[in-house]
Write a protein that holds these residues in place. Structure first.
Motif, PDB file in Angstrom:
ATOM      1  N   SER A   1       0.954  -0.988   0.003  1.00 52.04           N
ATOM      2  CA  SER A   1       0.478   0.012   0.511  1.00 52.04           C
ATOM      3  C   SER A   1       0.779   1.360   0.399  1.00 52.04           C
ATOM      4  N   ALA A   2       1.673   1.209   0.030  1.00 47.65           N
ATOM      5  CA  ALA A   2       2.972   2.408   0.712  1.00 47.65           C
ATOM      6  C   ALA A   2       3.182   2.741  -0.507  1.00 47.65           C
ATOM      7  N   ALA A   3       3.768   1.240  -1.779  1.00 47.47           N
ATOM      8  CA  ALA A   3       4.255   1.712  -2.649  1.00 47.47           C
ATOM      9  C   ALA A   3       3.508   1.547  -3.623  1.00 47.47           C
ATOM     10  N   ALA A   4       1.708   1.690  -3.741  1.00 50.12           N
ATOM     11  CA  ALA A   4       0.937   2.238  -4.359  1.00 50.12           C
ATOM     12  C   ALA A   4       0.713   3.594  -4.528  1.00 50.12           C
ATOM     13  N   LYS A   5       0.716   4.208  -3.097  1.00 49.59           N
ATOM     14  CA  LYS A   5       0.611   5.321  -2.664  1.00 49.59           C
ATOM     15  C   LYS A   5       1.571   6.717  -2.797  1.00 49.59           C
ATOM     16  N   PRO A   6       1.695   6.888  -4.018  1.00 46.28           N
ATOM     17  CA  PRO A   6       3.485   7.886  -3.916  1.00 46.28           C
ATOM     18  C   PRO A   6       3.192   8.864  -2.295  1.00 46.28           C
ATOM     19  N   LYS A   7       4.204   9.547  -2.220  1.00 43.96           N
ATOM     20  CA  LYS A   7       4.867  10.325  -1.189  1.00 43.96           C
ATOM     21  C   LYS A   7       3.943  11.879  -2.207  1.00 43.96           C
ATOM     22  N   LYS A   8       3.436  12.632  -0.630  1.00 43.77           N
ATOM     23  CA  LYS A   8       2.580  13.455  -1.621  1.00 43.77           C
ATOM     24  C   LYS A   8       3.348  14.569  -1.190  1.00 43.77           C
ATOM     25  N   LEU A   9       4.533  15.073  -2.359  1.00 43.62           N
ATOM     26  CA  LEU A   9       5.049  16.578  -1.506  1.00 43.62           C
ATOM     27  C   LEU A   9       4.627  17.271  -1.230  1.00 43.62           C
ATOM     28  N   ALA A  10       3.108  18.320  -1.967  1.00 42.33           N
ATOM     29  CA  ALA A  10       2.530  18.794  -1.437  1.00 42.33           C
ATOM     30  C   ALA A  10       2.390  19.148  -0.158  1.00 42.33           C
ATOM     31  N   ASP A  11       1.756  18.300   0.134  1.00 42.85           N
ATOM     32  CA  ASP A  11       1.543  18.121   2.352  1.00 42.85           C
ATOM     33  C   ASP A  11       2.600  18.559   2.364  1.00 42.85           C
ATOM     34  N   ALA A  12       4.043  17.968   2.175  1.00 40.24           N
ATOM     35  CA  ALA A  12       5.354  18.385   3.322  1.00 40.24           C
ATOM     36  C   ALA A  12       5.746  18.822   2.417  1.00 40.24           C
TER      37      ALA A  12
ATOM     38  N   VAL B   1      13.831  24.876  -1.571  1.00 42.22           N
ATOM     39  CA  VAL B   1      13.568  24.364  -2.550  1.00 42.22           C
ATOM     40  C   VAL B   1      14.711  23.318  -3.124  1.00 42.22           C
ATOM     41  N   ASP B   2      15.695  23.436  -3.217  1.00 44.87           N
ATOM     42  CA  ASP B   2      16.664  22.537  -3.132  1.00 44.87           C
ATOM     43  C   ASP B   2      16.296  21.293  -3.003  1.00 44.87           C
ATOM     44  N   ASP B   3      16.018  21.055  -1.042  1.00 43.10           N
ATOM     45  CA  ASP B   3      15.806  19.418  -0.798  1.00 43.10           C
ATOM     46  C   ASP B   3      14.158  18.811  -0.965  1.00 43.10           C
ATOM     47  N   LEU B   4      12.792  20.217  -1.663  1.00 45.53           N
ATOM     48  CA  LEU B   4      11.733  19.885  -2.691  1.00 45.53           C
ATOM     49  C   LEU B   4      12.775  19.352  -3.750  1.00 45.53           C
ATOM     50  N   GLN B   5      13.993  19.690  -4.989  1.00 51.01           N
ATOM     51  CA  GLN B   5      13.920  19.088  -6.040  1.00 51.01           C
ATOM     52  C   GLN B   5      14.726  17.646  -5.579  1.00 51.01           C
ATOM     53  N   ASN B   6      15.539  17.387  -4.305  1.00 53.11           N
ATOM     54  CA  ASN B   6      15.571  16.152  -4.274  1.00 53.11           C
ATOM     55  C   ASN B   6      14.935  15.158  -3.885  1.00 53.11           C
TER      56      ASN B   6
ATOM     57  N   ILE C   1      11.376  15.673  -5.428  1.00 50.81           N
ATOM     58  CA  ILE C   1      10.929  14.937  -6.901  1.00 50.81           C
ATOM     59  C   ILE C   1      12.010  14.516  -7.682  1.00 50.81           C
ATOM     60  N   ASP C   2      12.959  14.719  -7.313  1.00 47.40           N
ATOM     61  CA  ASP C   2      14.077  13.876  -8.117  1.00 47.40           C
ATOM     62  C   ASP C   2      14.186  11.940  -8.087  1.00 47.40           C
ATOM     63  N   ALA C   3      13.396  11.314  -6.600  1.00 48.93           N
ATOM     64  CA  ALA C   3      13.537  10.629  -5.404  1.00 48.93           C
ATOM     65  C   ALA C   3      12.113  10.080  -6.093  1.00 48.93           C
ATOM     66  N   ASN C   4      11.098  10.941  -6.737  1.00 50.42           N
ATOM     67  CA  ASN C   4      10.226  10.472  -6.760  1.00 50.42           C
ATOM     68  C   ASN C   4       9.586  10.708  -8.287  1.00 50.42           C
ATOM     69  N   GLY C   5      10.055  10.479  -9.448  1.00 50.80           N
ATOM     70  CA  GLY C   5      10.247  10.247 -10.477  1.00 50.80           C
ATOM     71  C   GLY C   5      10.126  11.247 -11.324  1.00 50.80           C
ATOM     72  N   GLY C   6      10.760  12.644 -10.797  1.00 49.96           N
ATOM     73  CA  GLY C   6      11.747  13.247 -10.843  1.00 49.96           C
ATOM     74  C   GLY C   6      10.793  13.930 -12.114  1.00 49.96           C
ATOM     75  N   ALA C   7      11.643  15.265 -12.851  1.00 54.25           N
ATOM     76  CA  ALA C   7      10.387  16.051 -13.713  1.00 54.25           C
ATOM     77  C   ALA C   7       9.257  15.260 -14.739  1.00 54.25           C
ATOM     78  N   ALA C   8       9.351  13.760 -14.936  1.00 57.16           N
ATOM     79  CA  ALA C   8       8.463  13.476 -16.173  1.00 57.16           C
ATOM     80  C   ALA C   8       6.869  13.660 -14.919  1.00 57.16           C
ATOM     81  N   GLU C   9       6.959  13.772 -13.361  1.00 61.99           N
ATOM     82  CA  GLU C   9       6.094  13.426 -12.986  1.00 61.99           C
ATOM     83  C   GLU C   9       5.476  14.849 -11.933  1.00 61.99           C
TER      84      GLU C   9
END
Length: 164
Positions: free
Chosen positions: A40-51, A86-91, A93-101
């Motif tokens: 279930s954790a894998a099926a539910k991607p991390k919500k970066l907006a919440d964080a 912003v740098d932390d967020l970019q990291n 984002i890179d760990a959660n699918g990058g620019a494609a996501e």
């Protein structure tokens, strides 16, 4: 007596079976639960907006006012704090699918980084001419206001991810 012992043994066996099958609590060390929790954790991607929404709001609070004087140390400190988040967020984002996501968020981050680089290249902090509205230092609004835009971009990217 034999019947009593046999009946007692049968009752205990039945009680043990019912307890093992009928309990509402799951054993956290159970392999079955670990697998389902991981699935279930894998099926539910991390919500970066919440964080990151609260983090970006906290570091950018007052930055628009502070940066009415781009030459000020307060403005420079605000910009650095925003860009650290912003740098932390970019990291993340890179760990959660990058620019494609996160295409909109990645684009917004690129604009913010370019504005910060321009601010640094023009040595705006401490330069009284930086406060002139015609100076090259006013692109910082891409950072101060951009942090709000970035939270909206994150939410949009994640809504798009969920819809797919």
């Amino acid at each position: 007596m034999n019947r009593t012992i046999s009946a007692l043994a049968a009752t205990l066996a039945l009680a043990g079976t019912l307890a093992a099958c009928g309990g509402d609590k799951l054993d956290p060390s159970s392999p079955k639960q670990s697998v389902s929790t991981k699935a279930s954790a894998a099926a539910k991607p991390k919500k970066l907006a919440d964080a990151y929404t609260d983090k970006l709001e906290a570091v950018s609070d007052g930055s628009v006012a502070d940066c009415q004087s781009p030459s000020s140390t307060a403005c420079s400190n605000d910009l650095d704090a925003i860009m650290t988040v912003v740098d932390d967020l970019q990291n993340d984002i890179d760990a959660n699918g990058g620019a494609a996501e996160y295409p909109k968020s990645t684009k917004q981050i690129a604009q913010m980084r370019a504005a910060h680089q321009k601010y640094q290249d023009n040595v705006c902090e401490g330069d009284p001419t930086a406060d002139d509205p015609n100076s090259n230092c006013w692109g910082i609004s891409n950072i101060t206001i951009g942090s709000t835009t970035l939270t909206l971009s994150l939410k949009t990217d994640e809504l798009t991810r969920e819809a797919q």
